[in-house]
Scaffold this active site. Structure first.
Site, short mmCIF file in Angstrom:
data_model
loop_
_atom_site.label_atom_id
_atom_site.label_comp_id
_atom_site.label_asym_id
_atom_site.label_seq_id
_atom_site.Cartn_x
_atom_site.Cartn_y
_atom_site.Cartn_z
N GLY A 1 -3.26 8.66 -4.11
CA GLY A 1 -4.44 9.08 -4.46
C GLY A 1 -4.45 10.45 -5.62
O GLY A 1 -5.29 10.69 -6.02
N CYS B 1 -4.37 -1.66 -1.25
CA CYS B 1 -4.69 0.13 -2.04
C CYS B 1 -5.41 -0.04 -3.63
O CYS B 1 -4.44 -0.75 -4.24
CB CYS B 1 -3.09 0.51 -2.44
SG CYS B 1 -3.28 1.94 -3.12
N ASP C 1 0.81 -1.03 -0.02
CA ASP C 1 -0.26 0.08 0.04
C ASP C 1 1.02 1.17 -0.31
O ASP C 1 2.64 1.03 0.30
CB ASP C 1 -0.37 0.10 1.78
CG ASP C 1 -1.18 1.10 1.09
OD1 ASP C 1 -2.22 1.32 0.59
OD2 ASP C 1 -1.92 1.85 2.25
N CYS D 1 -10.74 3.17 -0.09
CA CYS D 1 -9.22 3.37 0.14
C CYS D 1 -9.10 2.37 1.46
O CYS D 1 -9.97 2.56 2.42
CB CYS D 1 -9.29 4.66 0.40
SG CYS D 1 -7.59 4.98 1.02
N1 DGL Z 1 -4.71 3.28 1.01
C1 DGL Z 1 -4.79 3.60 -0.78
C2 DGL Z 1 -6.02 3.38 -1.45
O1 DGL Z 1 -6.50 2.36 -0.75
C3 DGL Z 1 -4.22 5.18 -1.29
C4 DGL Z 1 -4.23 6.47 -0.06
C5 DGL Z 1 -3.45 7.14 -0.77
O2 DGL Z 1 -2.18 7.04 -0.80
O3 DGL Z 1 -4.01 8.53 -1.69
O4 DGL Z 1 -6.08 4.25 -2.36
#
Ligand code: DGL
Length: 279
Positions: free
Chosen positions: A53, A83, A20, A197
């Site tokens: 993101g 992720c 992730d 997310c």
């Molecule tokens: N945990 C991530 C996702 O599921 C990303 C969050 C990020 O880095 O902005 O999209």
């Protein structure tokens, strides 16, 4: 408990790899540690390149390939893209890397869409996700594939993962920010919200309070643990026994905040199991 997954030989005793952009994937790992305690786990948090993101699809593809390549080199027996942003931009490419290496790949997005489609009663599904995930249209496609006419309301939340990763989850300002993201979801009268997310399950109680008890929240963890179990069982690679496996972490950013947040989220000691990784 075994010391860590680095020196495993081929077979069921090889570790399961996760990645992730930071601590979000720990919400998926958490379910796996509970559901499949005998397995060894190796988790890469790409916190040196956080947030995913806000990245373009090309940038995400590049990071996903580098990290997947690293984990495949560590001889993982299964690779989990924990992720949504990385899955949306690079899921197919990571699956292809896994196929070439003979390693199964499990990703988020599909499992949550399936659960949401199965449990919604009014057909109004909300998706809260990063800008990268929303603009990829991945959830729209995954919900469309079910062949039912859902009304899907997607909200891009640029601030949310950084707030959670920063560790300051529960100030008044955060509550107001989350309230703002929930407004269009309430107006759309959704009865099911996909937390698109892997960072967001960490604020599930706040979301539930704002949206109300009648809105069901769908997260990836449980479904992913089930998918891993089925996949490993079908390949005879599930680790048997009542023992507890090991777990180790590599982070591309600084270690200390990952240790602090990760320990809180996993409620397990992380301290000497986190190493810095330059990739
Ligand atoms: N945990 C991530 C996702 O599921 C990303 C969050 C990020 O880095 O902005 O999209």
């Amino acid at each position: 408990m075994s010391e860590g997954p680095d020196s495993r030989e081929a077979g069921p005793d090889r570790p399961i790899g996760f990645f992730d952009s930071g601590v979000g994937g720990l919400t998926v790992l958490h379910e796996c540690l509970v559901s499949l305690p005998a397995e060894d786990y190796l988790y890469v948090g790409d916190s040196g390149h956080f947030p995913y993101g806000e990245k373009s699809a090309d940038e995400l593809l590049e990071r996903a390939q580098v990290i997947a390549g690293y984990l495949l080199d560590q001889d993982v027996k299964l690779l989990v893209v924990a992720c949504n942003s990385a899955t949306s931009a690079a899921g197919d490419s990571v699956r292809e890397l896994g196929r070439k290496a003979g390693v199964p790949v499990v990703t988020v997005v599909g499992p949550e869409a399936e659960i949401a489609g199965a449990i919604t009663e009014n057909g109004r599904i909300g998706v809260l996700a990063t800008p990268a995930t929303v603009s990829s249209g991945a959830y729209h496609r995954a919900l469309e594939e079910q062949g039912r006419a859902f009304t899907v309301t997607e909200v891009a939340a640029p601030d949310l993962a950084p707030i959670i990763q920063g560790g300051a989850t529960f100030s008044e300002e955060v509550v107001e920010t989350v309230r703002g993201y929930c407004r269009p979801l309430k107006e759309a009268r959704i009865d099911t919200l996909i937390l698109g997310c892997t960072h967001y399950p960490l604020i599930a109680p706040l979301l539930q309070r704002i949206l109300g008890r009648d809105v069901r929240l769908v997260t990836a963890g449980h479904a992913i643990a089930g998918a891993i179990q089925r996949r490993l069982a079908s390949e005879g690679a599930l680790r048997d026994g009542d023992g507890e496996g090991g777990y180790g972490f590599r982070v591309t950013g600084e270690k200390e905040s990952f240790v602090t947040l990760g320990t809180r989220f996993l409620q397990l000691p992380l301290g000497d199991r986190v190493e810095h990784l330059e990739i």
